[in-house]
Each structure stands twice: as structure tokens, then as C-alpha cells.
Design a protein around this motif. Structure first.
Motif, mmCIF file in Angstrom:
data_model
loop_
_atom_site.group_PDB
_atom_site.id
_atom_site.type_symbol
_atom_site.label_atom_id
_atom_site.label_comp_id
_atom_site.label_asym_id
_atom_site.label_seq_id
_atom_site.Cartn_x
_atom_site.Cartn_y
_atom_site.Cartn_z
ATOM 1 N N ASP A 209 0.801 -1.218 0.000
ATOM 2 C CA ASP A 209 0.000 0.000 0.000
ATOM 3 C C ASP A 209 0.839 1.275 0.000
ATOM 4 O O ASP A 209 0.289 2.364 0.020
ATOM 5 N N CYS B 212 3.418 3.764 -1.888
ATOM 6 C CA CYS B 212 4.053 4.132 -3.150
ATOM 7 C C CYS B 212 5.561 4.207 -2.938
ATOM 8 O O CYS B 212 6.031 4.797 -1.956
ATOM 9 N N SER C 187 -0.034 6.445 0.621
ATOM 10 C CA SER C 187 -0.930 5.291 0.596
ATOM 11 C C SER C 187 -1.546 5.134 -0.788
ATOM 12 O O SER C 187 -2.261 6.025 -1.262
ATOM 13 N N LEU C 188 -1.273 4.006 -1.442
ATOM 14 C CA LEU C 188 -1.822 3.742 -2.767
ATOM 15 C C LEU C 188 -3.324 3.494 -2.730
ATOM 16 O O LEU C 188 -4.021 3.721 -3.719
ATOM 17 N N SER C 189 -3.833 3.042 -1.598
ATOM 18 C CA SER C 189 -5.265 2.740 -1.535
ATOM 19 C C SER C 189 -6.129 4.000 -1.638
ATOM 20 O O SER C 189 -7.328 3.906 -1.856
ATOM 21 N N GLY D 113 -5.586 5.993 -4.044
ATOM 22 C CA GLY D 113 -5.423 6.305 -5.458
ATOM 23 C C GLY D 113 -6.577 5.824 -6.314
ATOM 24 O O GLY D 113 -7.677 5.555 -5.821
ATOM 25 N N GLU E 243 -3.172 3.754 -9.457
ATOM 26 C CA GLU E 243 -2.399 4.979 -9.628
ATOM 27 C C GLU E 243 -2.321 5.760 -8.324
ATOM 28 O O GLU E 243 -3.335 5.991 -7.656
ATOM 29 N N CYS E 244 -1.123 6.180 -7.964
ATOM 30 C CA CYS E 244 -0.907 7.011 -6.784
ATOM 31 C C CYS E 244 -1.537 8.375 -7.026
ATOM 32 O O CYS E 244 -1.281 9.010 -8.055
#
Length: 108
Positions: A42, A44, A50-52, A54, A62-63
């Protein structure tokens, strides 16, 4: 370590990432538009974001901060500024339970 239940399959929204944590490991769980469940690290690798939070598009996440997209299948970044991959974890579905073992990564 064995896989831990992270959420109910029915709780996942299509094309949306859900942040979970298993034994201190942050993981983004995604139900893609094809109905497949993915689990990737999670965080980047470019900006410790946090990628979640994105955006899911097909089989990418996507970030939101800098636009790096990561493959949900391989964890590899598909564009800059990120150039390091995130881990991808094996997902097991048992009935309505989504299970992940953060010590077991999938091979790309």
C-alpha cells in the motif's frame, strides 16, 4: 505464518482500493472490473503515499499524489516518477473471506 482474513469479499467495491494491515504490513486490496481480487503493497515507492487512496483503472492502481501507476499483477511501476516495484501478495478467497499472507509474495 498462515494467511489472515482481511475483509469480506462482499465488502469490496469494484475498481476501488481498500487499505488493510496484516501484522503491520499495509496492503491495498482491489477488486478489479474483471472480478479478480489483487493485493499489493500500500505504500508508493516514490513518495511514501498510501496507494489505496489512489485510482483503479483496469489492472493498475495509480498514486493520487504524483501519478505513478502500478500493475496490480506484478507490482511494477508503469510510469515515472516511481521506478521501484511494490510487493504483490497472493490472495485466497474462501467463501466470502479474502485471505492474505504478507510473508508470501507472488512471482511476477
Amino acid at each position: 505464518m498462515s494467511a489472515s482474513r482481511v475483509c469480506a469479499l462482499s465488502a469490496l467495491e469494484q475498481d476501488t482500493a481498500l487499505r488493510v494491515e496484516v501484522d503491520g504490513v499495509p496492503i491495498a486490496v482491489v477488486l478489479d472490473s474483471a472480478g479478480e481480487v489483487h493485493a499489493i503493497g500500500d505504500v508508493c515507492t516514490h513518495g511514501d503515499i498510501s496507494l489505496s487512496d489512489g485510482f483503479v483503472d483496469g489492472d493498475t492502481l495509480e498514486c493520487w499524489a504524483h501519478g505513478s501507476a502500478f500493475s496490480l499483477r506484478t507490482g511494477k511501476p508503469l510510469n515515472l516518477p516511481a521506478y521501484e516495484p511494490v510487493p504483490v501478495y497472493a490472495v485466497t478467497i474462501d467463501g466470502d473471506d479474502v485471505l492474505i499472507d504478507p510473508t508470501v509474495t507472488k512471482e511476477a
